[in-house]
Design a protein around this motif. Structure first.
Motif, PDB file in Angstrom:
ATOM      1  N   SER A 224       0.840  -1.193   0.000  1.00 53.44           N
ATOM      2  CA  SER A 224       0.000   0.000   0.000  1.00 53.44           C
ATOM      3  C   SER A 224       0.878   1.247   0.000  1.00 53.44           C
ATOM      4  O   SER A 224       1.646   1.465   0.934  1.00 53.44           O
ATOM      5  N   THR A 226      -0.310   4.340   0.012  1.00 53.34           N
ATOM      6  CA  THR A 226      -0.922   5.234   1.008  1.00 53.34           C
ATOM      7  C   THR A 226      -0.408   4.881   2.402  1.00 53.34           C
ATOM      8  O   THR A 226      -0.071   5.758   3.200  1.00 53.34           O
ATOM      9  N   GLU A 273      -5.517   1.148  -0.845  1.00 50.75           N
ATOM     10  CA  GLU A 273      -5.124   2.534  -1.107  1.00 50.75           C
ATOM     11  C   GLU A 273      -6.294   3.445  -0.787  1.00 50.75           C
ATOM     12  O   GLU A 273      -7.441   3.009  -0.760  1.00 50.75           O
ATOM     13  N   LEU A 274      -5.985   4.720  -0.549  1.00 52.87           N
ATOM     14  CA  LEU A 274      -7.047   5.723  -0.508  1.00 52.87           C
ATOM     15  C   LEU A 274      -7.433   5.937  -1.961  1.00 52.87           C
ATOM     16  O   LEU A 274      -6.615   6.386  -2.760  1.00 52.87           O
TER      17      LEU A 274
END
Length: 291
Positions: A224, A226, A273-274
């Protein structure tokens, strides 16, 4: 006063931004390709010393010098990768650990760079803004790499190496690429660190530093980006905020990491992820064009 506080916060953010750069590279190597490295402080050291040599000894401007530092680290990583990437799992990990320590010991003995005494009087070129701009560029590049075919191949290697090989993915080449890019990021980060602190010492690049970086990647969530960003900011700021409890600092730091590991074994973001809607739209448009 307020100015001092702002200066202090900015300092923490600069350090977080420098860590983030290495962590992004490590995220590609560990989180997306599945290779654990405990030698990334070594790549930071190479970047730091090469960049400083360029600016101090050869009078090169800061940004080109950073590129030289990054590329030097990448080149050395490819040499190391050639010999170690065929090693399975833990052995690669041990090899990187040995490499990181070796770089530090070599730098201890190079008098041209000040040896173990260190190298002082490095010009302070690293500012809040150039750290932020480089980080944003680095994140965008990383997002594109991971969402490309190459990124998908790296994830395939992480999930099932043998199957990837059978499908025709050049596993060795992708591991090399991943290692090279992650070393490039670490090298640039090292160069920025040198020109933020104004001095260098081989001691700054001990195994503890490598471990710290790997912890940030795991803490943020393997796979990830983010998570890497959030992890780098939190885990750089935390020890600073805990300065007052200096003796207890590492204990609290350790507990925070353990708490996350227990409550979220896949890290803070757990590989998610965002999702920003517009980024999705961009990629969907691209895919339509490709078809």
């Amino acid at each position: 006063g307020i100015d001092m506080d702002m200066y202090y916060v900015q300092g923490i953010l600069i350090l977080a931004g420098i860590n983030l750069l290495t962590v992004l590279g490590l995220s590609l190597l560990t989180g997306f390709t599945g290779l654990f490295s405990f030698g990334h402080a070594g790549f930071m050291a190479i970047g730091a010393y090469m960049t400083t040599m360029m600016t101090v000894k050869l009078g090169l401007p800061f940004i080109p010098a950073l590129l030289v530092g990054g590329l030097s680290a990448a080149l050395i990583s490819l040499v190391i990768g050639k010999f170690t990437l065929n090693l399975k799992g833990d052995y690669f990990c041990i090899a990187t650990l040995g490499f990181g320590e070796a770089i530090r010991l070599i730098l201890d003995n190079i008098q041209y760079f000040g040896g173990s005494r260190g190298w002082a009087g490095i010009p302070l070129y690293t500012t809040f803004w150039n750290v932020m701009i480089i980080d944003v560029v680095a994140i965008i590049v990383m997002v594109f790499i991971i969402n490309s075919r190459h990124g998908r191949n790296m994830k395939a290697i992480r999930e099932e190496e043998l199957a990837s090989q059978i499908v025709g993915i050049d596993v060795f080449r992708y591991k090399m690429t991943s290692l090279g890019i992650s070393a490039l990021y670490a090298g640039v980060a090292g160069g920025m660190l040198a020109h933020y602190l104004g001095y260098l010492q081989p001691l700054m690049f001990q195994m503890v530093k490598s471990t710290e970086l790997t912890i940030i990647v795991i803490f943020g969530g393997l796979g990830s980006i983010t998570g890497s960003v959030i992890g780098a900011i939190l885990l750089t700021a935390l020890p600073e905020i805990l300065r007052d409890f200096y003796q207890w600092r590492l204990v609290i730091y350790g507990l925070a990491v353990i708490a996350i590991m227990i409550s979220r074994p896949r890290g803070l973001m757990g590989g998610k992820e965002l999702n920003f809607k517009f980024i999705k739209k961009l990629f969907n448009k691209e895919k339509e064009v490709n078809i």
